[in-house]
Motif scaffolding. Structure first.
Motif, mmCIF file in Angstrom:
data_model
loop_
_atom_site.group_PDB
_atom_site.id
_atom_site.type_symbol
_atom_site.label_atom_id
_atom_site.label_comp_id
_atom_site.label_asym_id
_atom_site.label_seq_id
_atom_site.Cartn_x
_atom_site.Cartn_y
_atom_site.Cartn_z
ATOM 1 N N PHE A 129 55.162 46.394 34.661
ATOM 2 C CA PHE A 129 54.363 46.264 35.882
ATOM 3 C C PHE A 129 53.022 45.653 35.501
ATOM 4 O O PHE A 129 52.271 46.220 34.705
ATOM 5 N N SER A 130 52.740 44.478 36.056
ATOM 6 C CA SER A 130 51.520 43.752 35.712
ATOM 7 C C SER A 130 50.819 43.264 36.970
ATOM 8 O O SER A 130 51.447 43.109 38.029
ATOM 9 N N THR A 131 49.516 43.030 36.838
ATOM 10 C CA THR A 131 48.678 42.697 37.992
ATOM 11 C C THR A 131 47.760 41.523 37.677
ATOM 12 O O THR A 131 47.256 41.404 36.562
ATOM 13 N N GLY A 132 47.561 40.686 38.670
ATOM 14 C CA GLY A 132 46.573 39.620 38.583
ATOM 15 C C GLY A 132 45.642 39.691 39.780
ATOM 16 O O GLY A 132 46.043 40.103 40.879
ATOM 17 N N ARG A 133 44.382 39.311 39.570
ATOM 18 C CA ARG A 133 43.405 39.310 40.667
ATOM 19 C C ARG A 133 42.612 38.011 40.651
ATOM 20 O O ARG A 133 42.460 37.373 39.611
ATOM 21 N N LEU A 134 42.088 37.649 41.829
ATOM 22 C CA LEU A 134 41.245 36.463 41.981
ATOM 23 C C LEU A 134 39.862 36.861 42.469
ATOM 24 O O LEU A 134 39.737 37.734 43.341
ATOM 25 N N TRP A 135 38.837 36.201 41.910
ATOM 26 C CA TRP A 135 37.462 36.351 42.386
ATOM 27 C C TRP A 135 36.896 34.978 42.709
ATOM 28 O O TRP A 135 37.179 34.001 42.010
ATOM 29 N N ASN A 136 36.083 34.911 43.767
ATOM 30 C CA ASN A 136 35.386 33.661 44.038
ATOM 31 C C ASN A 136 34.119 33.585 43.189
ATOM 32 O O ASN A 136 33.815 34.500 42.419
ATOM 33 N N ARG A 137 33.394 32.497 43.322
ATOM 34 C CA ARG A 137 32.218 32.286 42.471
ATOM 35 C C ARG A 137 31.101 33.282 42.772
ATOM 36 O O ARG A 137 30.204 33.487 41.951
ATOM 37 N N GLU A 138 31.154 33.916 43.945
ATOM 38 C CA GLU A 138 30.149 34.913 44.299
ATOM 39 C C GLU A 138 30.502 36.288 43.756
ATOM 40 O O GLU A 138 29.756 37.251 43.949
ATOM 41 N N GLY A 139 31.644 36.420 43.073
ATOM 42 C CA GLY A 139 32.037 37.680 42.467
ATOM 43 C C GLY A 139 32.816 38.613 43.370
ATOM 44 O O GLY A 139 32.998 39.793 43.046
ATOM 45 N N LYS A 140 33.320 38.116 44.498
ATOM 46 C CA LYS A 140 34.113 38.946 45.404
ATOM 47 C C LYS A 140 35.595 38.789 45.081
ATOM 48 O O LYS A 140 36.098 37.660 44.945
ATOM 49 N N CYS A 141 36.297 39.903 44.947
ATOM 50 C CA CYS A 141 37.745 39.860 44.750
ATOM 51 C C CYS A 141 38.399 39.437 46.057
ATOM 52 O O CYS A 141 38.228 40.095 47.092
ATOM 53 N N VAL A 142 39.161 38.345 46.030
ATOM 54 C CA VAL A 142 39.702 37.768 47.255
ATOM 55 C C VAL A 142 41.220 37.912 47.371
ATOM 56 O O VAL A 142 41.784 37.734 48.464
ATOM 57 N N ALA A 143 41.909 38.226 46.258
ATOM 58 C CA ALA A 143 43.370 38.370 46.310
ATOM 59 C C ALA A 143 43.848 39.161 45.099
ATOM 60 O O ALA A 143 43.184 39.184 44.049
ATOM 61 N N SER A 144 45.000 39.794 45.250
ATOM 62 C CA SER A 144 45.605 40.570 44.166
ATOM 63 C C SER A 144 47.115 40.420 44.238
ATOM 64 O O SER A 144 47.688 40.424 45.334
ATOM 65 N N MET A 145 47.747 40.246 43.074
ATOM 66 C CA MET A 145 49.209 40.231 43.027
ATOM 67 C C MET A 145 49.689 41.170 41.935
ATOM 68 O O MET A 145 49.224 41.106 40.801
ATOM 69 N N SER A 146 50.611 42.053 42.293
ATOM 70 C CA SER A 146 51.266 42.919 41.310
ATOM 71 C C SER A 146 52.752 42.626 41.325
ATOM 72 O O SER A 146 53.316 42.252 42.353
ATOM 73 N N GLN A 147 53.372 42.773 40.164
ATOM 74 C CA GLN A 147 54.804 42.485 40.024
ATOM 75 C C GLN A 147 55.466 43.523 39.129
ATOM 76 O O GLN A 147 54.884 43.952 38.129
ATOM 77 N N GLN A 148 56.683 43.896 39.504
ATOM 78 C CA GLN A 148 57.538 44.647 38.601
ATOM 79 C C GLN A 148 58.637 43.700 38.120
ATOM 80 O O GLN A 148 59.240 42.979 38.927
ATOM 81 N N SER A 149 58.841 43.683 36.823
ATOM 82 C CA SER A 149 59.738 42.690 36.224
ATOM 83 C C SER A 149 60.749 43.347 35.303
ATOM 84 O O SER A 149 60.487 44.410 34.722
ATOM 85 N N ILE A 150 61.899 42.719 35.165
ATOM 86 C CA ILE A 150 62.900 43.151 34.193
ATOM 87 C C ILE A 150 62.493 42.608 32.829
ATOM 88 O O ILE A 150 61.998 41.487 32.717
ATOM 89 N N MET A 151 62.651 43.427 31.795
ATOM 90 C CA MET A 151 62.428 42.955 30.427
ATOM 91 C C MET A 151 63.477 43.607 29.539
ATOM 92 O O MET A 151 63.366 44.779 29.179
#
Length: 345
Positions: A312-334
């Motif tokens: 289970f891993s997560t990615g996040r996005l911030w704009n240049r002003e430092g605000k978190c604008v999006a998040s994606m989490s995924q569960q994956s087979i390994m």
């Protein structure tokens, strides 16, 4: 796939066209990236589903603007890179404040000459939209966001960083760069990428240079990060510039899927040859404010949990002003590659 069959810009790629009532078709086939098999990159499929969902909601008016806030999806099977996709969209809910659309992605499978073709459903996705609230009904003090794990990454202006190609050329031999370009071709075509200097993903070439030591080796696995600034490449005199919230949201989906499934391999000094299966099972993409990705946004990824053959891993996005604008989490087979037994005399 010839160059003429490829979308010249990401804006072109994420476009879908109507072929029936709430039925849409991709303009281009998905392409492979980050996979040794001839199957489409997951971000291609997610971005097209997002575009189809946007195409099936009511048009914005002066007093009603639909903001996407949640995209939940499940991969049902691999996507071929040899045929276009069809998207059927169901209106699950349309109210004064919300709209929900269920998107199913279908693909016609290649069949032997003379045989009847068959279709396969490759993804099911729910997209939720919220009619933008009036400023006077929003509660004060409720505008906040989480900072990146790498706390100083926002302070490193992307304009002062080298692009990905220059950074990697200084870290890795040319043979690694050649393989990287082959395995991850869409990065350079569609994105201007500038990795944060101590990004583990860059220092490991996303796992291709698995033996390379990094500045994060001393950190616990869950604190290691892959971080970079990115923006959409301005090509052909501005032709690729994104114009709408739909295009920007689809572009975010396209980028945020990248590397999450195999991130734990990169962070533990391994690559695809260590596994027989690594693939996203399901994902959750949340938008807090659809960013303008013609401008720089910071993308940070980390892994949180692993066990029972899944991660289970997560990615996040911030704009240049430092605000978190999006998040994606995924569960994956390994699934680990079976060890060969030593031959017995």
């Amino acid at each position: 796939m010839s160059a003429s069959d490829r979308a010249p810009t990401l804006k072109d790629f994420v476009r879908v066209v109507p072929i029936g009532e709430n039925v849409f078709e991709s303009v281009y086939c998905c392409e492979k990236m980050g996979n040794v098999s001839d199957i489409g990159y997951g971000g291609c499929l997610i971005s097209l589903c997002v575009s189809a969902a946007f195409a099936a909601i009511p048009q914005d008016t002066a007093d009603r603007i639909y903001d996407i806030y949640s995209v939940l999806g499940t991969f049902l099977g691999p996507t071929s890179i040899k045929s276009k996709l069809t998207f059927t969209v169901e209106d699950v809910r349309t109210t004064k404040s919300f709209a929900t659309r269920k998107v199913e992605a279908w693909q016609e499978l290649p069949s032997p000459e003379g045989a009847k073709s068959s279709k396969r459903r490759t993804m099911i996705l729910l997209a939720d939209f919220h009619v933008r609230e009036r400023p006077e009904v929003t509660l004060s003090g409720m505008d906040y966001s989480i900072p990146p794990l790498a706390a100083d990454s926002l302070s490193r202006s992307p304009d002062t960083l080298q692009n990905q190609r220059a950074q990697m050329a200084a870290m890795h031999p040319s043979r690694i760069l050649k393989v990287f370009d082959h395995v991850f071709p869409l990065f350079d075509r569609y994105l201007d990428l500038r990795p944060v200097e101590d990004s583990m993903g860059t220092q490991k070439a996303l796992g291709l240079n698995s033996s390379n030591k990094t500045t994060q080796d001393h950190l616990p696995l869950q604190q290691r990060t892959n971080s970079h600034w990115f923006r959409i490449k301005d090509v052909e005199g501005g032709k690729g510039k994104l114009q709408t919230r739909s295009e920007n949201a689809a572009a975010v989906a396209f980028v945020m899927d990248s590397a999450l499934a195999f991130l734990p391999l990169t962070f533990t000094h391994r690559f695809f040859d260590a596994v027989q299966a690594v693939s996203t099972l399901e994902f959750s993409l949340r938008f807090f404010d659809v960013p303008n990705v013609n401008d720089w946004v910071l993308h940070e990824q980390h892994t949180e949990n692993g066990g029972a053959g899944r991660t289970f891993s997560t990615g996040r996005l911030w704009n240049r002003e430092g605000k978190c604008v999006a998040s994606m989490s995924q569960q994956s087979i390994m699934r680990a590659r079976a060890q060969k037994e030593n031959a017995k005399l």
